[in-house]
Every structure is written in C-alpha cells, then in structure tokens.
Design an enzyme around this catalytic site. Structure first.
Site, short mmCIF file in Angstrom:
data_model
loop_
_atom_site.label_atom_id
_atom_site.label_comp_id
_atom_site.label_asym_id
_atom_site.label_seq_id
_atom_site.Cartn_x
_atom_site.Cartn_y
_atom_site.Cartn_z
CB SER A 17 -0.89 0.01 1.24
OG SER A 17 -1.39 1.32 1.44
CG HIS A 42 -3.98 -1.51 -1.44
ND1 HIS A 42 -5.12 -2.26 -1.67
CD2 HIS A 42 -4.29 -0.69 -0.40
CE1 HIS A 42 -6.06 -1.92 -0.81
NE2 HIS A 42 -5.59 -0.95 -0.03
CG ASP A 44 -5.04 2.52 1.10
OD1 ASP A 44 -6.01 1.76 1.08
OD2 ASP A 44 -3.89 2.17 1.43
CG MET A 46 -8.27 7.39 2.84
SD MET A 46 -7.48 7.35 4.46
CE MET A 46 -6.48 5.85 4.31
CG HIS A 78 -9.22 0.30 0.00
ND1 HIS A 78 -8.59 0.11 1.21
CD2 HIS A 78 -10.56 0.29 0.28
CE1 HIS A 78 -9.50 -0.01 2.16
NE2 HIS A 78 -10.70 0.11 1.63
CG MET A 80 -11.21 3.46 2.68
SD MET A 80 -9.61 3.40 3.51
CE MET A 80 -8.55 3.43 2.08
CG MET A 149 -11.64 -2.57 5.73
SD MET A 149 -10.13 -2.14 4.82
CE MET A 149 -9.15 -1.29 6.07
CG ASP A 184 -6.17 -2.65 3.59
OD1 ASP A 184 -5.11 -2.38 4.17
OD2 ASP A 184 -6.77 -1.87 2.82
C1 DX5 Z 1 -6.04 1.81 5.86
C2 DX5 Z 1 -5.70 1.42 4.44
C3 DX5 Z 1 -4.60 0.44 4.37
C4 DX5 Z 1 -3.29 0.90 4.98
C5 DX5 Z 1 -2.76 -0.29 5.71
O1 DX5 Z 1 -7.30 2.32 5.93
O2 DX5 Z 1 -6.81 0.85 3.79
O3 DX5 Z 1 -4.39 -0.03 3.03
O4 DX5 Z 1 -2.34 1.35 4.07
O5 DX5 Z 1 -1.65 0.10 6.44
P1 DX5 Z 1 -0.88 -0.91 7.39
O6 DX5 Z 1 -0.43 -2.05 6.55
O7 DX5 Z 1 0.21 -0.08 7.92
O8 DX5 Z 1 -1.86 -1.36 8.46
ZN ZN Z 2 -6.40 -0.11 1.79
#
Ligand code: DX5
Ligand code: ZN
Length: 229
Positions: A17, A42, A44, A46, A78, A80, A149, A184
């Site tokens: 990620s 990956h 992310d 947000m 991903h 969010m 998650m 994740d």
């Molecule tokens: C958190 C993200 C993850 C994040 C995971 O909401 O969806 O993809 O990068 O980070 P680690 O591996 O550090 O828990």
């Molecule tokens: Zn993620």
C-alpha cells in the site's frame, strides 16, 4: 504475455500500500517493490468524509499506471469515499485495474459494481470490521474481490484486529473459491500467514513494507510467509 488482473488476483499476492510510501520519491519506492516481485500495487483513496483523512485521487493512479503496467502488475484502488458510484469511472479511466468500494459507503452496491465492470475493471467490495460478512452475500456473484478490513479504515500502522481471523473464514465461505479475499490493515508476516490459513489470498501491507529500511526485502518477507509468487 503477462497475466491479466483477474489472473493476478487468483494467486497468493502481497499488495504493497503506497499510503506509507514517501510520496517525494514514489516511483522509486514503487519500483523497489515491483523489482522484489510485487504484482498488485494498492492505492488508498480517502475523502475526509467516509474516513477523516484525505489522501490521493485519480491523478496519482494515472501517474503510476505506466510504471505498473510495464512491470506486468496491476493497480488495486481501495476507495474509502462516500457515494463511490460517482467516482469509479474516473479511477478506471486513470488506469485502475481493480476498484474496491465500501459496502457502508453507498446504498447502490450492485449499481456501483456494474459501473466498474462496464468500464472493464475488476470489482471489489470492502467491509469494515463491524460490518458482518453476510453484507457480501447478495453481491458475491458480481465480485472479483472481497476486502475484509482487519483494522478500522483511515490510517496506516494500526494493530491487526484479532477476531478478524474468524471473519475471514466467514467471508471465504460466502464468496467461494472464485473470488479473491483480500485483507488490509496490520499485515506483517505473522498476521498474513494466519489470515491465509483462514482463507485470504491477497495481503495488503503498508507500514510493514514502506516503513522498513528496505521495502523490497520487507515485501519478500511477507511474500515468503504466505508462499506468494
Ligand atoms: C487503511 C488502508 C490500508 C493501509 C494499511 O485504511 O486501507 O491499506 O495502508 O496500512 P498498514 O499495513 O500499515 O496497516
Ligand atoms: Zn487499503
């Protein structure tokens, strides 16, 4: 010829990620994990509403698309964000090979899934820790990927929620063998291996890879733990 995104999601995959990467040298850091063997990157996204932080959008996906494609790898987005159906086309256009949105973020799961599929990308639905695995039941036949998650979404570096292990098994039982089960949050070699035994086959890892002094080596350690290619 390199494998299609759908084929890539069928194998055991560790998905770095970029949330924990150094964005000042993003290509270099992504290059390190691609070189180490990563085939799923990956991203992310947000929006400051579905989760408090704001991160990146389609421009970053577009900026990585060529580098990732040349390595025979895929971009796993991903989302969010609230009302993902309004944004999915933009991410596919930018180069996303799979787009995963949250079941909690829209009343229109089937519609959003159809949009992603219609644009030619793999479809994923994610569920938060407190959302029952059964939320995936009616949409399972439309999925390439189910994301369970294993922390509350929004931040890297949180501890793996232990009761996720039983839930991963419930998710696998609901979606069957033809759908990737992705985990994740809090993934490092030990939690990856235990998630795998419960039924997961795609393992997202942010801080365990990019906070390590050598991201490529950190990737390989998790990959070894789950027998990823
Ligand atoms: C958190 C993200 C993850 C994040 C995971 O909401 O969806 O993809 O990068 O980070 P680690 O591996 O550090 O828990
Ligand atoms: Zn993620």
């Amino acid at each position: 010829m390199s494998a299609s995104p759908r084929e890539l999601l069928r194998g055991m995959r560790v998905a770095p990620s970029i949330l924990s990467a150094d964005f000042g040298r993003l290509h270099e850091q992504v290059g390190e994990v691609l070189q180490a063997g990563a085939r799923v990157i990956h991203v992310d996204v947000m929006d400051g509403h579905f989760v408090p932080p704001i991160t990146v959008g389609p421009l970053i996906v577009a900026g990585l698309a060529e580098q990732v494609r040349q390595a025979g790898a895929m971009i796993d987005v991903h989302l969010m964000i609230e009302r993902p159906e309004r944004q999915v086309a933009e991410f596919v256009r930018a180069g996303a090979h799979s787009v995963t949105f949250h079941a909690e973020a829209t009343p229109h799961l089937a519609y959003a899934a159809d949009l992603i599929r219609g644009d030619g990308a793999c479809v994923g639905v994610a569920i938060n820790p407190a959302t029952p695995a059964a939320a995936l039941g009616e949409i399972a036949s439309a999925l390439d990927l189910a994301l369970c998650m294993t922390v509350n979404p929004g931040w890297a570096g949180q501890a793996f929620i232990e009761h996720s292990i039983e839930k991963i098994a419930r998710v696998r039982a609901i979606v069957g063998d033809g759908v990737a089960v992705e985990v994740d949050g809090g993934i490092e070699p030990d939690t990856a291996a235990r998630s795998q035994r419960a039924g997961a086959n795609v393992f997202v890892a942010g801080s365990a890879i990019f906070d390590a002094p050598q991201p490529g080596e950190a990737y390989r350690e998790i990959a070894r733990a789950v027998g990823a290619e």
